[in-house]
Design a protein around this motif. Structure first.
Motif, mmCIF file in Angstrom:
data_model
loop_
_atom_site.group_PDB
_atom_site.id
_atom_site.type_symbol
_atom_site.label_atom_id
_atom_site.label_comp_id
_atom_site.label_asym_id
_atom_site.label_seq_id
_atom_site.Cartn_x
_atom_site.Cartn_y
_atom_site.Cartn_z
ATOM 1 N N GLU A 1 0.804 -1.219 0.000
ATOM 2 C CA GLU A 1 0.000 0.000 0.000
ATOM 3 C C GLU A 1 0.836 1.268 0.000
ATOM 4 O O GLU A 1 0.298 2.370 0.164
ATOM 5 N N GLU A 2 2.133 1.112 -0.176
ATOM 6 C CA GLU A 2 3.022 2.273 -0.074
ATOM 7 C C GLU A 2 2.713 3.311 -1.148
ATOM 8 O O GLU A 2 2.753 4.512 -0.890
ATOM 9 N N LYS A 3 2.364 2.861 -2.344
ATOM 10 C CA LYS A 3 2.086 3.801 -3.433
ATOM 11 C C LYS A 3 0.750 4.519 -3.247
ATOM 12 O O LYS A 3 0.551 5.607 -3.771
ATOM 13 N N LYS A 4 -0.152 3.897 -2.502
ATOM 14 C CA LYS A 4 -1.475 4.497 -2.300
ATOM 15 C C LYS A 4 -1.452 5.582 -1.232
ATOM 16 O O LYS A 4 -2.313 6.472 -1.229
ATOM 17 N N ASN A 5 -0.492 5.506 -0.317
ATOM 18 C CA ASN A 5 -0.454 6.444 0.801
ATOM 19 C C ASN A 5 0.464 7.620 0.499
ATOM 20 O O ASN A 5 1.361 7.546 -0.354
ATOM 21 N N SER A 6 0.260 8.694 1.237
ATOM 22 C CA SER A 6 1.121 9.863 1.102
ATOM 23 C C SER A 6 2.456 9.588 1.811
ATOM 24 O O SER A 6 2.548 8.694 2.664
ATOM 25 N N PRO A 7 3.509 10.352 1.470
ATOM 26 C CA PRO A 7 4.805 10.136 2.137
ATOM 27 C C PRO A 7 4.726 10.279 3.653
ATOM 28 O O PRO A 7 5.385 9.550 4.386
ATOM 29 N N ASP A 8 3.910 11.224 4.117
ATOM 30 C CA ASP A 8 3.794 11.419 5.567
ATOM 31 C C ASP A 8 3.160 10.204 6.245
ATOM 32 O O ASP A 8 3.605 9.766 7.308
ATOM 33 N N VAL A 9 2.122 9.655 5.601
ATOM 34 C CA VAL A 9 1.470 8.463 6.166
ATOM 35 C C VAL A 9 2.418 7.275 6.155
ATOM 36 O O VAL A 9 2.492 6.503 7.130
ATOM 37 N N ASN A 10 3.169 7.111 5.056
ATOM 38 C CA ASN A 10 4.139 6.012 4.990
ATOM 39 C C ASN A 10 5.198 6.137 6.082
ATOM 40 O O ASN A 10 5.611 5.139 6.691
ATOM 41 N N LYS A 11 5.621 7.369 6.363
ATOM 42 C CA LYS A 11 6.617 7.579 7.411
ATOM 43 C C LYS A 11 6.040 7.189 8.789
ATOM 44 O O LYS A 11 6.698 6.528 9.590
ATOM 45 N N GLN A 12 4.796 7.595 9.031
ATOM 46 C CA GLN A 12 4.177 7.248 10.310
ATOM 47 C C GLN A 12 4.012 5.740 10.472
ATOM 48 O O GLN A 12 4.241 5.180 11.552
ATOM 49 N N LEU A 13 3.603 5.083 9.388
ATOM 50 C CA LEU A 13 3.426 3.628 9.454
ATOM 51 C C LEU A 13 4.755 2.910 9.650
ATOM 52 O O LEU A 13 4.848 1.915 10.384
ATOM 53 N N ASN A 14 5.825 3.398 8.981
ATOM 54 C CA ASN A 14 7.146 2.791 9.177
ATOM 55 C C ASN A 14 7.651 3.009 10.599
ATOM 56 O O ASN A 14 8.249 2.111 11.210
#
Length: 266
Positions: free
Chosen positions: A69-82
């Motif tokens: 789902e990395e491509k579906k999310n914004s960079p900020d959301v991906n950072k929070q999830l990581n």
């Protein structure tokens, strides 16, 4: 980590299962300190090891879904999830080190938790367990987390006590309101009885007034009849069909005639 990180339903389900396992691990390690029998401690430690294996599998699943789902999310959301994933790995590392500490004190054989391979989550876990933090630091972190859990339990107890107190106050308020409703019901019954009594009195007064009117009408008819007889008697004094009214004097002409005849006789 903040719980308001936007996640897909699949990630939320995996994250919920991981959090459940972390809570079970916290409670499990707290129970070990209370167990005196070494065999029971070993059995408890094996159960916790199984939970840690399951937690590791779920973290790997979390990482797999996150990459999809990395491509579906914004960079900020991906950072929070990581960041959330790394936090879960660190938390699992603290339990791994804590397990090793208890295992060493019990003298049991080492139970392997992480298998070898190229899996990124396993590599991150081993790296954090061996490189970033010492065993003493991990033990301290685990103890600190258990203290935080104890504090959370105490806060939960306080919340429960406050809830019980609020419930008691609510029950007392409901009791007072119930008694007030009963008093209002009794007052309404009294008002209803008074209205019924007043209605009966009004009916009795109405009957009395009707009776008085009938009596007055009857007296009026009697007076009218007497007046009519008097008038007829005056107009036609020689009518024998009309009896004399007791106490009514005869006509004045008859009185004069009687007086003249009486005088001539003399």
């Amino acid at each position: 980590m903040a719980s308001d990180v936007p996640m897909s339903p699949e990630l939320e389900q995996v994250d919920g299962e991981i959090q459940d396992i972390f809570r079970a691990l916290q409670n499990g390690f707290q129970k070990i300190d209370k167990i005196k029998d070494s065999n029971r401690q070993s059995k408890q430690l094996e159960d916790l090891t199984g939970k840690m294996r399951e937690c590791k599998r779920l973290i790997k699943e979390f990482d797999r879904i996150l990459k999809e789902e990395e491509k579906k999310n914004s960079p900020d959301v991906n950072k929070q999830l990581n960041d959330k994933k790394q936090f879960m790995i660190k938390e699992l590392n603290s339990y791994v080190t804590l397990r090793k500490t208890y295992q060493s004190s019990l003298g049991n054989k080492r139970i392997e938790l992480f298998d070898t391979g190229n899996d990124q989550v396993a590599e991150d876990t081993v790296q954090m367990a061996s490189g970033e933090m010492s065993n003493q630091e991990l033990i301290h972190a685990g103890r600190k987390q258990m203290d935080q859990t104890d504090q959370a339990i105490e806060r939960s107890k306080m919340v429960v006590a406050q809830t019980v107190e609020v419930g008691a106050q609510t029950a007392a308020s409901l009791t007072q309101q119930t008694e007030q409703m009963k008093r209002i019901g009794n007052e309404l019954d009294s008002v209803h009885f008074s209205l019924k009594k007043a209605s009966q009195m009004v009916k009795e007064i109405g009957r009395q007034v009707a009776t008085d009117k009938c009596i007055m009408a009857f007296l009026f008819l009697i007076v009218c009849g007497v007046i009519a007889i008097i008038v007829v008697k005056i107009v036609n004094p020689h009518n024998k069909n009309i009896p004399d009214i007791p106490g009514l004097a005869p006509p004045a002409m008859n009185r004069r005639l009687l007086s003249i005849e009486a005088f001539g006789g003399l």
